[in-house]
Motif scaffolding. Structure first.
Motif, PDB file in Angstrom:
ATOM      1  N   CYS A 147       0.697  -1.379  -0.117  1.00  0.00           N
ATOM      2  CA  CYS A 147       0.097  -0.019  -0.127  1.00  0.00           C
ATOM      3  C   CYS A 147       0.828   1.306   0.050  1.00  0.00           C
ATOM      4  CB  CYS A 147      -0.808  -0.157   1.317  1.00  0.00           C
ATOM      5  SG  CYS A 147      -2.052  -1.484   1.294  1.00  0.00           S
ATOM      6  N   ALA A 148       2.000   1.161   0.934  1.00  0.00           N
ATOM      7  CA  ALA A 148       2.808   2.422   0.768  1.00  0.00           C
ATOM      8  C   ALA A 148       3.344   2.690  -0.462  1.00  0.00           C
ATOM      9  CB  ALA A 148       3.851   2.201   2.031  1.00  0.00           C
ATOM     10  N   ASP A 159      -0.487   5.643  -3.288  1.00  0.00           N
ATOM     11  CA  ASP A 159      -1.863   6.223  -2.643  1.00  0.00           C
ATOM     12  C   ASP A 159      -2.964   5.480  -3.447  1.00  0.00           C
ATOM     13  OD1 ASP A 159      -3.206   6.998  -0.417  1.00  0.00           O
ATOM     14  OD2 ASP A 159      -3.641   8.991  -1.150  1.00  0.00           O
ATOM     15  N   THR A 160      -2.660   4.639  -4.132  1.00  0.00           N
ATOM     16  CA  THR A 160      -3.893   4.001  -5.085  1.00  0.00           C
ATOM     17  C   THR A 160      -4.818   2.902  -4.218  1.00  0.00           C
ATOM     18  OG1 THR A 160      -2.430   2.637  -6.303  1.00  0.00           O
ATOM     19  CG2 THR A 160      -2.842   4.644  -7.146  1.00  0.00           C
ATOM     20  N   ARG A 213      -5.263   1.627  -0.128  1.00  0.00           N
ATOM     21  CA  ARG A 213      -5.172   1.841   1.565  1.00  0.00           C
ATOM     22  C   ARG A 213      -6.140   0.644   2.112  1.00  0.00           C
ATOM     23  NH1 ARG A 213      -6.221   8.118   3.174  1.00  0.00           N
ATOM     24  NH2 ARG A 213      -4.593   9.017   1.943  1.00  0.00           N
ATOM     25  N   ASN A 247     -11.934   6.172   0.510  1.00  0.00           N
ATOM     26  CA  ASN A 247     -11.314   5.684  -0.539  1.00  0.00           C
ATOM     27  C   ASN A 247     -11.731   5.409  -1.853  1.00  0.00           C
ATOM     28  OD1 ASN A 247      -9.278   5.125   1.262  1.00  0.00           O
ATOM     29  ND2 ASN A 247      -9.757   3.091   1.531  1.00  0.00           N
ATOM     30  N   HIS A 275     -12.074   8.940  -3.493  1.00  0.00           N
ATOM     31  CA  HIS A 275     -10.810   9.338  -4.093  1.00  0.00           C
ATOM     32  C   HIS A 275     -10.112   8.240  -5.129  1.00  0.00           C
ATOM     33  CE1 HIS A 275     -11.160  12.034  -0.801  1.00  0.00           C
ATOM     34  NE2 HIS A 275     -10.320  12.788  -1.621  1.00  0.00           N
ATOM     35  N   ARG A 319      -9.381   5.232  -4.814  1.00  0.00           N
ATOM     36  CA  ARG A 319      -8.549   4.183  -4.154  1.00  0.00           C
ATOM     37  C   ARG A 319      -9.203   2.908  -4.074  1.00  0.00           C
ATOM     38  NH1 ARG A 319      -8.504   7.903  -0.003  1.00  0.00           N
ATOM     39  NH2 ARG A 319      -7.277   9.376  -0.367  1.00  0.00           N
TER      40      ARG A 319
END
Length: 335
Positions: A96-97, A101-102, A104, A115, A118, A120
């Motif tokens: 995830c890191a 930031d796609t 989380r 999420n 945005h 994600r």
């Protein structure tokens, strides 16, 4: 298919079960191996993917450490069921890191919705088999702190918490430790995944007044297929508690290997549970085959296409992800 792919972009496509972490692939990189990684999930339009931590395999001694060694897990991660669980959590956090930031890990209902807003992917973490805590109930709080939001008490064999649905396991119920674990999960707000519970363990779980339960991946017994499919009575009980059942894509549990077989199980489950109770729980990367014509998650629009031939868009949207979105919005917590 073009229209279906557009629907997948618009909808919250969700899946209740993938065992991808145990294979030690880099989920940030598109692979030709297995069924799932972040690029393929994005291509398929998936917005919510449950990832499970597998720490023990088939019911024979020593099987999983051999598998982990084959998949090049570090030796310190392989040492115990607890270290195996923690290592997989750390791996997902690292992916995830690195995702830009796609992706989380979703640990709250608000986080899940943020999420989605945005663009994600939400990863929801679960544990496949409560043997991962090695009898230490206080470890549930540690798992919860690290983002785990559901756990199945048993997997492919009986353990110190209760009975497995695997054949020849004797239909055992919850043990006293299993009851303690269930109480602590209810206190923490962790859902119980009933996917591998024996009939008697199911009965014991269902008697608890407040615990939230769902089934991450299963077939339904009345529609044919394999040994651990859920009865109509179990489906009704899960629906009454606001739970969702994820229909598995593995032919061994469907009684056939076509999209029509998946549709048959989905439709029967909806008939029993109502339109709010049914989702998809593929069992991607779980050492099981997928329906004919499905290589990996990127072929998931074919299921949507098959359902749309028989049902309205709103009905199909709920099954393909709306119901799991609702369930996790309610159960992930407010943190």
């Amino acid at each position: 298919m073009g229209d279906v792919k557009e629907l997948h972009r618009q909808w919250c496509i969700a899946d209740g079960h993938a065992d991808s972490l145990m294979w030690n692939r880099d989920l940030c990189e598109r692979s030709t191996e297995g069924h799932v990684d972040f690029p393929r999930l994005r291509e398929a339009g998936v917005k919510l993917q449950c990832f499970t931590l597998v720490t023990r395999g088939f019911p024979f001694i020593g099987g999983f450490p051999l598998f982990a060694a084959w998949r090049k897990w570090p030796s310190e991660a392989r040492g115990s069921e607890w270290t195996r669980a923690l290592w997989q959590i750390e791996r997902l956090d690292a992916f995830c890191a690195r995702s830009g930031d796609t992706v989380r890990v979703a640990t709250s209902g608000a986080g899940l919705e943020d999420n989605l807003a945005h663009g994600r992917l939400s990863a929801v973490l679960g544990v496949e088999g409560g043997h991962a805590i090695e009898g230490q109930v206080e470890r549930l709080a540690e798992l919860h702190r690290r983002g785990v939001r559901f756990m199945g008490l048993t997997h492919l064999s009986n353990n110190d918490l209760g009975g497995s649905s695997f054949p020849m396991m004797g239909n055992r119920g919850l043990t006293p430790l299993g009851h303690q674990v269930m109480e602590e999960m209810a206190r923490l707000g962790m859902s119980v995944d009933v996917a591998h519970a024996s009939e008697q363990t199911l009965t014991d779980l269902f008697a608890h007044p407040t615990v939230r339960y769902f089934c991450s991946h299963t077939g339904v017994r009345a529609a044919g297929g394999g040994w651990r499919n859920l009865s109509d009575a179990a489906l009704r009980t899960i629906a009454q508690r606001g739970g969702v059942v994820g229909i598995i894509l593995a032919p061994v549990y469907l009684g056939g290997d076509t999209w029509d077989d998946v549709v048959r199980h989905v439709e029967h489950a909806v008939d029993v549970m109502g339109e709010e109770g049914v989702g998809v729980g593929s069992d991607y990367d779980g050492m099981v085959a997928l329906p004919r014509g499905m290589r990996d998650v990127t072929d998931l629009p074919r299921l949507t296409e098959a359902l749309l031939k028989r049902h309205p868009e709103a009905w199909v949207e709920r099954v393909m992800g709306g119901n799991l979105r609702r369930y996790f919005r309610e159960t992930l917590g407010g943190g």
